[in-house]
Each structure stands twice: as C-alpha cells, then as structure tokens.
Design a protein around this motif. Sequence first.
Motif, PDB file in Angstrom:
ATOM      1  N   GLY A   1       0.839  -1.191   0.000  1.00 18.10           N
ATOM      2  CA  GLY A   1       0.000   0.000   0.000  1.00 18.10           C
ATOM      3  C   GLY A   1       0.871   1.235   0.000  1.00 18.10           C
ATOM      4  N   VAL A   2       0.410   2.280  -0.666  1.00 18.00           N
ATOM      5  CA  VAL A   2       1.178   3.523  -0.732  1.00 18.00           C
ATOM      6  C   VAL A   2       0.236   4.715  -0.607  1.00 18.00           C
ATOM      7  CG1 VAL A   2       2.796   4.935  -2.056  1.00 18.00           C
ATOM      8  CG2 VAL A   2       2.848   2.442  -2.303  1.00 18.00           C
ATOM      9  N   ALA A   3       0.600   5.651   0.242  1.00 18.89           N
ATOM     10  CA  ALA A   3      -0.036   6.964   0.274  1.00 18.89           C
ATOM     11  C   ALA A   3       0.909   7.923  -0.436  1.00 18.89           C
ATOM     12  CB  ALA A   3      -0.278   7.420   1.709  1.00 18.89           C
ATOM     13  N   TYR A   4       0.474   8.456  -1.584  1.00 16.94           N
ATOM     14  CA  TYR A   4       1.343   9.313  -2.392  1.00 16.94           C
ATOM     15  C   TYR A   4       1.255  10.763  -1.926  1.00 16.94           C
ATOM     16  CZ  TYR A   4       1.671   5.226  -5.357  1.00 16.94           C
ATOM     17  OH  TYR A   4       1.896   3.959  -5.825  1.00 16.94           O
ATOM     18  N   THR A   5       1.403  10.936  -0.625  1.00 14.24           N
ATOM     19  CA  THR A   5       1.364  12.248  -0.010  1.00 14.24           C
ATOM     20  C   THR A   5       2.782  12.820   0.018  1.00 14.24           C
ATOM     21  OG1 THR A   5       1.472  11.028   2.083  1.00 14.24           O
ATOM     22  CG2 THR A   5      -0.691  11.797   1.389  1.00 14.24           C
ATOM     23  N   ASN A   6       2.970  13.889   0.769  1.00 13.33           N
ATOM     24  CA  ASN A   6       4.308  14.470   0.918  1.00 13.33           C
ATOM     25  C   ASN A   6       4.622  14.559   2.408  1.00 13.33           C
ATOM     26  OD1 ASN A   6       6.735  15.779   0.579  1.00 13.33           O
ATOM     27  ND2 ASN A   6       5.825  17.761   0.080  1.00 13.33           N
ATOM     28  N   PRO A   7       5.500  13.686   2.937  1.00 11.32           N
ATOM     29  CA  PRO A   7       6.214  12.609   2.250  1.00 11.32           C
ATOM     30  C   PRO A   7       5.296  11.417   1.980  1.00 11.32           C
ATOM     31  CG  PRO A   7       6.675  12.534   4.595  1.00 11.32           C
ATOM     32  CD  PRO A   7       5.850  13.765   4.379  1.00 11.32           C
ATOM     33  N   GLU A   8       5.755  10.530   1.098  1.00 12.67           N
ATOM     34  CA  GLU A   8       5.006   9.314   0.828  1.00 12.67           C
ATOM     35  C   GLU A   8       5.143   8.336   1.993  1.00 12.67           C
ATOM     36  OE1 GLU A   8       6.317   7.682  -2.870  1.00 12.67           O
ATOM     37  OE2 GLU A   8       5.475   9.316  -4.076  1.00 12.67           O
ATOM     38  N   VAL A   9       4.119   7.503   2.151  1.00 14.92           N
ATOM     39  CA  VAL A   9       4.142   6.437   3.145  1.00 14.92           C
ATOM     40  C   VAL A   9       3.824   5.135   2.420  1.00 14.92           C
ATOM     41  CG1 VAL A   9       3.244   5.579   5.343  1.00 14.92           C
ATOM     42  CG2 VAL A   9       3.263   8.047   4.887  1.00 14.92           C
ATOM     43  N   ALA A  10       4.681   4.119   2.579  1.00 11.70           N
ATOM     44  CA  ALA A  10       4.479   2.848   1.883  1.00 11.70           C
ATOM     45  C   ALA A  10       4.726   1.700   2.847  1.00 11.70           C
ATOM     46  CB  ALA A  10       5.430   2.747   0.682  1.00 11.70           C
ATOM     47  N   TRP A  11       3.981   0.638   2.651  1.00 11.31           N
ATOM     48  CA  TRP A  11       4.150  -0.533   3.525  1.00 11.31           C
ATOM     49  C   TRP A  11       3.798  -1.804   2.761  1.00 11.31           C
ATOM     50  CZ3 TRP A  11       0.368   3.001   3.420  1.00 11.31           C
ATOM     51  CH2 TRP A  11      -0.961   2.578   3.376  1.00 11.31           C
ATOM     52  N   ALA A  12       4.342  -2.926   3.210  1.00  9.64           N
ATOM     53  CA  ALA A  12       4.121  -4.213   2.549  1.00  9.64           C
ATOM     54  C   ALA A  12       4.167  -5.322   3.591  1.00  9.64           C
ATOM     55  CB  ALA A  12       5.184  -4.454   1.478  1.00  9.64           C
ATOM     56  N   GLY A  13       3.474  -6.409   3.302  1.00 14.34           N
ATOM     57  CA  GLY A  13       3.461  -7.532   4.231  1.00 14.34           C
ATOM     58  C   GLY A  13       2.729  -7.180   5.505  1.00 14.34           C
ATOM     59  N   LEU A  14       3.121  -7.826   6.598  1.00 15.47           N
ATOM     60  CA  LEU A  14       2.496  -7.573   7.891  1.00 15.47           C
ATOM     61  C   LEU A  14       3.082  -6.330   8.538  1.00 15.47           C
ATOM     62  CD1 LEU A  14       2.318 -11.124   9.546  1.00 15.47           C
ATOM     63  CD2 LEU A  14       0.458  -9.840   8.477  1.00 15.47           C
ATOM     64  N   THR A  15       2.218  -5.472   9.053  1.00 14.26           N
ATOM     65  CA  THR A  15       2.706  -4.376   9.877  1.00 14.26           C
ATOM     66  C   THR A  15       3.037  -4.933  11.259  1.00 14.26           C
ATOM     67  OG1 THR A  15       0.517  -3.797  10.728  1.00 14.26           O
ATOM     68  CG2 THR A  15       1.206  -2.758   8.662  1.00 14.26           C
ATOM     69  N   GLN A  16       3.734  -4.140  12.037  1.00  5.91           N
ATOM     70  CA  GLN A  16       4.047  -4.557  13.412  1.00  5.91           C
ATOM     71  C   GLN A  16       2.752  -4.753  14.208  1.00  5.91           C
ATOM     72  OE1 GLN A  16       6.794  -1.892  15.320  1.00  5.91           O
ATOM     73  NE2 GLN A  16       6.995  -3.129  17.174  1.00  5.91           N
TER      74      GLN A  16
ATOM     75  N   GLY B   1       7.462  -8.158   6.760  1.00  2.00           N
ATOM     76  CA  GLY B   1       6.812  -6.874   6.542  1.00  2.00           C
ATOM     77  C   GLY B   1       7.815  -5.751   6.543  1.00  2.00           C
ATOM     78  N   GLY B   2       7.359  -4.596   6.150  1.00  2.00           N
ATOM     79  CA  GLY B   2       8.237  -3.432   6.149  1.00  2.00           C
ATOM     80  C   GLY B   2       7.465  -2.186   5.802  1.00  2.00           C
ATOM     81  N   GLY B   3       8.003  -1.049   6.169  1.00  2.62           N
ATOM     82  CA  GLY B   3       7.374   0.221   5.864  1.00  2.62           C
ATOM     83  C   GLY B   3       8.407   1.303   5.678  1.00  2.62           C
ATOM     84  N   ILE B   4       8.077   2.272   4.857  1.00  3.80           N
ATOM     85  CA  ILE B   4       8.978   3.396   4.572  1.00  3.80           C
ATOM     86  C   ILE B   4       8.155   4.671   4.556  1.00  3.80           C
ATOM     87  CG2 ILE B   4      10.644   4.387   2.958  1.00  3.80           C
ATOM     88  CD1 ILE B   4      11.046   1.579   1.799  1.00  3.80           C
ATOM     89  N   VAL B   5       8.640   5.712   5.205  1.00  2.60           N
ATOM     90  CA  VAL B   5       8.054   7.040   5.073  1.00  2.60           C
ATOM     91  C   VAL B   5       9.160   7.973   4.629  1.00  2.60           C
ATOM     92  CG1 VAL B   5       8.345   7.459   7.565  1.00  2.60           C
ATOM     93  CG2 VAL B   5       6.813   8.911   6.226  1.00  2.60           C
ATOM     94  N   GLY B   6       8.893   8.730   3.562  1.00  3.10           N
ATOM     95  CA  GLY B   6       9.903   9.629   3.012  1.00  3.10           C
ATOM     96  C   GLY B   6       9.654   9.834   1.538  1.00  3.10           C
ATOM     97  N   THR B   7      10.412  10.725   0.937  1.00  2.54           N
ATOM     98  CA  THR B   7      10.255  10.993  -0.491  1.00  2.54           C
ATOM     99  C   THR B   7      10.551   9.725  -1.292  1.00  2.54           C
ATOM    100  OG1 THR B   7      12.535  11.791  -0.551  1.00  2.54           O
ATOM    101  CG2 THR B   7      10.816  13.436  -0.297  1.00  2.54           C
ATOM    102  N   GLY B   8       9.667   9.407  -2.223  1.00  2.00           N
ATOM    103  CA  GLY B   8       9.872   8.239  -3.077  1.00  2.00           C
ATOM    104  C   GLY B   8       9.630   6.910  -2.400  1.00  2.00           C
TER     105      GLY B   8
END
Length: 491
Positions: free
Chosen positions: A369-384, A430-437
């Motif tokens: 899943g991705v929120a294409y906001t500023n910054p972007e938020v993306a995650w995959a698999g199981l969240t914590q 699982g994993g998640g990233i918040v930041g540009t791109g």
Amino acid sequence: MSQVNDVSVECDVLVLGGGPGGYSAAFRSADLGQKTLLVERYATLGGVCLNVGCIPSKALLHIAAVMEEVPHLAAMGIEFGVGQVDLGTLRRHKEAVVNTLTSGLAGMAKGRKVEVVRGVGRFLDPHHLEVSLCSGTGLELTGEKQVIRFKQCVIAAGSQPVTLPFMPDDPRIVDSTGALELKTVPKRMLVVGGGIIGLEMATVYSALGARIDVVERLDGLMQGPDRDLVKVWEQYNHPRFDRVMVNTRTVSAEASEQGIWVTFDGEQAPAEPQCYDLVLVAVGRKPNGDRIGADKAGVHVDERGFIRVDKQMRSTVPHIFAIGDIVGQPMLAHKAVHEGHVAAEVAAGEALNNPELACSHFDALQIPGVAYTNPEVAWAGLTQQEAKAQGIKVEVAVFPWAASGRAIANGRDEGLTKLVFDAGTRRVIGGGIVGTGAGDLISEVCLAIEMGADALDIGKTLHPHPTLGETVGMAAEVALGSCTDLPARRR
C-alpha cells in the motif's frame, strides 16, 4: 426477449469492466488465444483508476511536490518568484497524461483483437449479459441494447464512492472524481475521511493554496501503516492543516450562499458549525456487486456487495470469475491486475486443456500500500500491529533517514525505513517506509517478502551509495547488529 435468438455476439471470454484488472484479464485472455470481448461504461479503457483516480491524482501530486519544494531552495541560495497557478493549463496537463495512457490501451486492445463494447452490463443468466449501450463522453444511454453470449466470464465491475445521506446536493460537495476536476481553489476545504484518498487530495489543494480541515471518525489518520510511520508524516504535514479532528463524526451539512456549513460531533468537534468553500467526501468505496444482476447468473453477492471467490478467482458459478475491488480489500489496482491474470489463465487453461494454466492461483504473501502524499508512506506484508494481533513474535529494525547521506543531501531527512522480521526464522515478513519516493523504494521489501529473504540476504546485498534505496539494506544491518552508519549499540 429470447436470450438465444437475440444474441448480438458470442465470445469465449467476456470481461465486465475495463479498469486495470479488467483490461489486464482481457488482454491476457486474448494473448492465450481466446476470443475476448470487453464491456466498459467509460469512453476509454482504464476505469476509475486511469480516468478519474490513480493516474490524474498522481499527475497533480507530482506538481504539488515540486511547488512545495521550491520555497525550501531559498535556504540554499536559490530563489524564484511567487508562483502563479493557471488552473486551465493544469487541468489540460492532467488530461494529457490520461489521454496518453488511454490511447495506448485502445491501441493494445485493437492489436490483440479484443472487441470493446461501450455500455452498462447486467446478467440475464449464467451465459448471457445484456448491455445497455452508451454514447458520448459520459454515461448517456442510447436506448439500444446488445445481448452477449459467453462461455466464461470475468467480472471486474469495480466500486464506487460511499456517500453520506445527509449531505446536500451541491456542486461544492464532491467525491474524489469531483475533486480531480479542479474547478477552483477554495480558501477553506474540509476533507471528510482521513484515509489515503482524502489525504492525497488534501496535499494537492494545500499546495495550491487552500487551508485544510480533516475529520476522521477513527482514532487516527491513515489507518493502514504502523503508527510510527504515520507520526513522521503527521509532524511534517502539521502546517498543512488548521484542524485535524479524529474520533469525530460529521453529522450534518447545510448549503448557503456563504458556503457549506458542517456540524461535527465527537472528541475534537468544534462547538459551532464550520463554513467551507469545498467539502470532499472520501469515506471509502463500496463494491458494485449488487448493480450487475449477478443473482440472475447464480453468482452469490454478500450483503455488502462483495463477490466471494477462491484462490483461482472463481465465484460460486465455476465458469464465472471475479477480480479487483468487487472481491474484497484492499481495493488496489496492482492487486486487481494480478487477479485478472490468474482468472484469464485458469479460464484459458480449462478451454485449452492446459493443466499448467488451469492450476494458476492468487497466493500473494504481501500486497503493498502507498499513500502518495508528501512525504510518501508505503508498507508491505504484515505491519508490526498486525503481527502483534496475530500473535507472531517479531523483531523490528529501523534505519532513520537522519543518518542517510542522500536524504540529508536532498534536504529531506525526516523519513525512516523499517523492516519486520519473524523472530523464529529471521525472515522479513513486513516493512514500511516514510519519506520521499517511498512508493518506489518499497518494491525491494515486496520482493524480499515474496522470496523469503532474511536479514542476512538483504543486509549482504550491495546497495548503491549514496541512495535512499540503501536504507533498506541498512535497516537489515541494524537487525544483524552490523550497521556502521549509526552509533554503536550499548553493550
């Protein structure tokens, strides 16, 4: 009407709906040698996503990101004049992006000999669909109808925005489609619903100069990813909002000459009604399962409008498949595309007596899943959070972008990269990233989950330096205890 004598056309595979899942199913069916017909209500292929959703919103979000980056350059010695927004030109740019893609799809459909029938389809029985034909650029019905006989069918009829019954019929109250028309830039805008769609449109309108309020009945915005990722987004976006009202409901609205007066109830509700120039209702989408006459075909539709399917995307009628939004959450285009491929392959496999194709099934370990906001938020698999709810013991590794050379050089070091590992196997789940791109960066995490990679696999993979992508490798090094880009762990 005689369903046999009045048949206009026959096909091996009929696909109902031309969104990303639908056209992918149709194109795959045609590639596998099946005579394929696609029914779509829009004048172009691509469905909601391409025409009035994912693609036009991303065109606008890109412009918003550039606009918001320019003022930051002053601190680096680069100054520009005050930006002037020409909404007409901006709308034409958005439409040009959409037209480029829709014309490409039309060419691919023609090249594959996929016949496209423009109209609204409803089942007559398990092997016949009646199509009320459309004309023009909208949904104008011509009064003419066609009956299509099919051997197998893929339902890809999608979803529609949820409406609030108390909202008045007023052009200043819009859903996501209306918001993307970008008719004007309001001074004050209310976003009803703190999910991805609402927050993306809030980003666009804020960049163009609107002041934003957002109301969400749940206890936080952007419910999909872990809260530590969302917290980074909230801190960065705090100046964008005048009010963020969580645990709060919208209870009534009244249109007046001054604007839309909205009344709230809940934990953070203002005492008096608030007046807005534009109200975006983005409280979710509902499937179209109850709008296609599925019962006439024997296809079971549940009380919410979803069609339940098995891993081969079969409905309760074996030769009728269903994919995309209409089969359940998450309602995402990339999920629908893969489901469409599975349905097409199973259908063709049975028709061609091909066991390999007939055994195709949907078994994704993760759906990003991705929120294409500023910054972007993306995650995959199981969240914590999800792992905890399922009783899975995990290890979590986080690499802050404040230690990333590339993020610092970009002037955007607010982000972080997070990996979630099964504590027993050390495999990433699982994993998640918040930041540009972040939406682009999450792909490595997706592949790692699907391939069963562990911390050593990721941490020992050479990542190019200096990049934001190397933060995934460094997060794995954190898990291994070998990261030399962070202070040493206390012994």
